[in-house]
Write an enzyme that holds these catalytic residues in place. Structure first.
Site, PDB file in Angstrom:
ATOM      1  N   ASP A 142      55.371  24.699  58.976  1.00 41.14           N
ATOM      2  CA  ASP A 142      54.286  24.558  58.378  1.00 41.14           C
ATOM      3  C   ASP A 142      54.617  22.840  57.771  1.00 41.14           C
ATOM      4  O   ASP A 142      55.056  22.534  57.325  1.00 41.14           O
ATOM      5  CB  ASP A 142      54.205  25.034  57.100  1.00 41.14           C
ATOM      6  CG  ASP A 142      52.516  24.387  55.530  1.00 41.14           C
ATOM      7  OD1 ASP A 142      52.085  24.121  56.177  1.00 41.14           O
ATOM      8  OD2 ASP A 142      52.640  26.175  54.924  1.00 41.14           O
ATOM      9  N   ARG A 144      52.169  21.076  56.649  1.00 43.70           N
ATOM     10  CA  ARG A 144      49.930  20.756  56.683  1.00 43.70           C
ATOM     11  C   ARG A 144      50.977  19.789  54.965  1.00 43.70           C
ATOM     12  O   ARG A 144      52.289  19.681  54.237  1.00 43.70           O
ATOM     13  CB  ARG A 144      50.416  22.233  54.777  1.00 43.70           C
ATOM     14  CG  ARG A 144      48.824  22.404  56.808  1.00 43.70           C
ATOM     15  CD  ARG A 144      48.305  23.348  55.918  1.00 43.70           C
ATOM     16  NE  ARG A 144      49.395  25.102  55.472  1.00 43.70           N
ATOM     17  CZ  ARG A 144      48.980  25.700  55.121  1.00 43.70           C
ATOM     18  NH1 ARG A 144      47.732  25.632  55.202  1.00 43.70           N
ATOM     19  NH2 ARG A 144      49.884  26.747  54.517  1.00 43.70           N
TER      20      ARG A 144
END
Ligand SMILES: [Zn+2]
Length: 216
Positions: A142, A144
């Site tokens: 991930d 992000r």
């Protein structure tokens, strides 16, 4: 004392609103709402993120906010491999009802990009889960970063929000960037035969606060 200083949340670099324009929206099921779309100058990652003011967003004392990461296959084409399309549609209505912002972040495939996401899908078809597939490609599971989202909320003068999310990492990252998350509102869960394993992995690997009905 020193560690308190280091962990104290601070506002990220300031961004400003560049343009604000009204766009009527109609979703594939016919649901309609009006969005006041904002663009920005000065976002730290240089991406063209959007914020959409929905419903009585100016009047809401503590606006309801959804951070939605772009998913071309789910948002635009209705892919059943994830639940992004229904999440986006549900968020638009929930926010319209009470007033707030849908922040649309251009970080496709949890930040790894569209082609890498599709490469990861191909590995998932060979039995890896969504996080294992990213690792096999040498990519973070991930990637992000919600700093730009925090900049957007500061630019919109919304430093205190109610966050529409099941993802614990979003609230933590916003808090670190000077945004007060007053309340977390769970999003709907949209289970299909194609995305059940993806949703189960969200729960077991990243601690998403969702309950899956195995019979669904
Ligand atoms: Zn998706």
């Amino acid at each position: 004392m020193q560690s308190q200083r280091v962990s104290r949340s601070e506002a990220p670099p300031a961004a400003t609103v560049r343009t604000s324009v009204r766009i009527p929206l109609q979703f594939s099921d016919g649901y309609r709402t009006d969005a006041q779309v904002f663009t920005f100058e000065g976002l730290v990652d240089g991406q063209e993120h959007l914020a959409m003011g929905l419903g009585p967003y100016r009047e809401a004392a503590v606006p309801l906010v959804r951070l939605h990461s772009e998913c071309l296959t789910g948002d635009v084409f209705g892919s059943a491999r994830c639940d992004c399309g229904p999440q986006l549609r549900d968020a638009a209505e929930q926010i319209t009802n009470v007033g707030g912002y849908l922040i649309y972040l251009r970080q496709e495939g949890r930040g790894i990009g569209l082609y890498n996401k599709l490469d990861a899908y191909a590995l998932q078809d060979k039995g890896l889960n969504t996080y294992e597939a990213n690792e096999a490609l040498g990519l973070p599971s991930d990637a992000r970063d919600y700093t730009a989202a925090a900049q957007i909320l500061h630019a919109l003068e919304a430093p205190e929000i109610r966050l529409l999310s099941n993802n614990p990492d979003k609230a933590v990252q916003l808090g670190r960037n000077g945004i007060t998350v007053r309340d977390k509102v769970p999003t709907g869960v949209f289970v299909t035969a194609s995305n059940l394993r993806y949703l189960q992995t969200k729960v077991s690997v990243t601690g998403h606060g969702i309950v899956l009905n195995p019979a669904a």
